[in-house]
Design a protein around this motif. Structure first.
Motif, mmCIF file in Angstrom:
data_model
loop_
_atom_site.group_PDB
_atom_site.id
_atom_site.type_symbol
_atom_site.label_atom_id
_atom_site.label_comp_id
_atom_site.label_asym_id
_atom_site.label_seq_id
_atom_site.Cartn_x
_atom_site.Cartn_y
_atom_site.Cartn_z
ATOM 1 N N ILE A 24 0.847 -1.196 0.000
ATOM 2 C CA ILE A 24 0.000 0.000 0.000
ATOM 3 C C ILE A 24 0.883 1.245 0.000
ATOM 4 C CG2 ILE A 24 -1.613 1.366 1.395
ATOM 5 C CD1 ILE A 24 -3.001 -1.143 2.189
ATOM 6 N N GLY A 34 -6.546 -5.827 -1.608
ATOM 7 C CA GLY A 34 -6.290 -5.077 -2.832
ATOM 8 C C GLY A 34 -7.292 -3.978 -3.128
ATOM 9 N N ARG A 42 -5.490 0.743 -2.166
ATOM 10 C CA ARG A 42 -4.114 0.730 -2.674
ATOM 11 C C ARG A 42 -3.276 1.884 -2.158
ATOM 12 N NH1 ARG A 42 -3.118 -2.017 -7.106
ATOM 13 N NH2 ARG A 42 -0.995 -1.795 -6.290
#
Length: 412
Positions: free
Chosen positions: A147, A333, A336
């Motif tokens: 991230i 996911g 991000r």
């Protein structure tokens, strides 16, 4: 080593205001700047940012805005040009491209060591700004490695972010502006909102800053508040420099598709955990806003006999989701990027003097740190507006007068 009466560190609005006040009193000084004049405005702000204060409020000692749009809001090119012109008109003795390495005591003087030589002086003014470093919580280290983490000091525009969702942490001016901009660029945005200050951009036909300036709210002194430590921590107003947008608040963000939840309380095993106090924080913010507007109304009743200030306005409450989310899995996911809009702090790491408390914060009384050491441009330093462009002038003048007195010079 060069000798001079006073050294000012930083050539932003605070340092330039201090320079002008010392020049007006014929006190020899130098302004040391690591970059160019207005360096932070040039290099540490996002592309679309505009001042939250109207152009007429960009008042500095001996210098006021004289352009064609006093009620507009300067962009970053505008403010850097404004400050560059001020430095030139004031003939400020700025040494650009010079990095301060340390400030140490030498007998009753101070040595300011830089990468271009040292100065010995009687006084040092710390005018390097209150927003040198982003304040990031320690649990940021628990974020998954894939991230992207970014702060308002490094953010420029949405194009630099990877595709995918964005968690914006913090709902003061920076947080709400970035959340709106990133959402408009097509990203899914989740905003974690803690304490915040909701106000309208304009009220009864006048800008909110006009009301705060004219009614004396911005001139409130440290002696007029019960808890100055708490007052200095009040978040910035949820505003944007655009008169077309009356509210840039959580309601506006929700209408734009931003999901709002409570304060980010921690990250555990890749899961973000949010406080359940969103409704309470929103209710408190609404209460404070309505109290402030009521004070404006009382003032208008006393002063506005001709009825030129319109009629009182009241606004609906902040809309809070019935069940705001309490967690978000950061490992799948969906998110991000995390934008840490969690505040800022000054960087005095080069100040090698015993002037800090146990938390590493500068100890000062209305900007007086120690004999010959002064701070400038800090939140609520002497008055509520001390950190504003419009506030540094009066503080700089007070410091300059104190320097005159302690130097045995006559104050006019």
């Amino acid at each position: 080593m060069r000798h001079i009466h006073s050294v000012i560190i930083g050539a932003g609005q605070a340092g330039l205001a201090m320079s002008r006040c010392l020049s007006d009193r014929s006190i020899r000084h130098v302004v040391i700047e690591r970059g160019e004049v207005a360096n932070s405005w040039r290099s540490e702000r996002w592309d679309s940012l505009r001042l939250l204060t109207p152009n007429w409020q960009s008042r500095l000692p001996g210098f006021v805005y004289s352009g064609p749009n006093p009620d507009g809001f300067m962009n970053m090119d505008g403010i850097t040009g404004h400050l560059k012109a001020y430095a030139e008109i004031s003939r400020a003795p700025v040494e650009t491209g010079t990095t301060v390495l340390s400030v140490t005591g030498v007998d009753r003087n101070y040595r300011v060591a830089t990468d271009k030589g040292d100065w010995l002086c009687r006084n040092v003014v710390l005018a390097s700004g209150a927003c040198n470093r982003a304040r990031i919580p320690g649990f940021a280290a628990a974020l998954p490695e894939d991230i992207l983490q970014i702060t308002p000091l490094g953010y420029k525009n949405p194009a630099q972010l990877p595709k995918g969702g964005v968690l914006v942490v913090g709902a003061s001016a920076s947080g709400v502006q970035l959340a709106a901009e990133i959402a408009a660029a097509g990203h899914e945005v989740l905003l974690a909102a803690g304490q915040h200050v909701r106000v309208p951009r304009h009220y009864r036909g006048r800008d909110i800053q006009w009301w705060m300036d004219t009614t004396g709210v911005l001139d409130m002194t440290t002696r007029e508040v019960d808890d100055i430590v708490r007052a200095r921590r009040v978040p910035s107003l949820q505003l944007i420099g655009d008169h077309r947008i009356q509210f840039h608040d959580l309601n506006a963000l929700g209408a734009a598709g931003v999901e709002v939840t409570g304060k980010l309380a921690g990250i555990r095993d890749g899961v973000a955990l949010f406080s359940g106090a969103l409704a309470n924080n929103c209710a408190l913010s609404d209460l404070k806003m309505n109290r402030l507007l009521a004070e404006f109304d009382k003032w208008a009743e006393r002063q506005d006999e001709a009825g030129n200030l319109g009629v009182p306005e009241r606004f609906g409450p902040t809309l809070v989701p019935a069940s705001p989310r309490l967690s978000c899995d950061l490992t799948g996911g969906r998110i991000r990027t995390v934008v840490w809009a969690t505040g800022f702090e000054p960087d005095f790491s080069w100040l090698r003097l015993p002037v800090f408390n146990g938390k590493g914060q500068l100890i000062h009384h209305e900007g007086r740190v120690a004999p010959g050491i002064y701070a400038l441009g800090l939140p609520f330093m002497r008055r509520r507006k001390s950190a504003l462009i419009d506030g540094v002038g009066a503080d700089a003048g007070a410091h300059a007068d104190h320097i005159m007195r302690t130097s045995g010079l006559r104050v006019a």
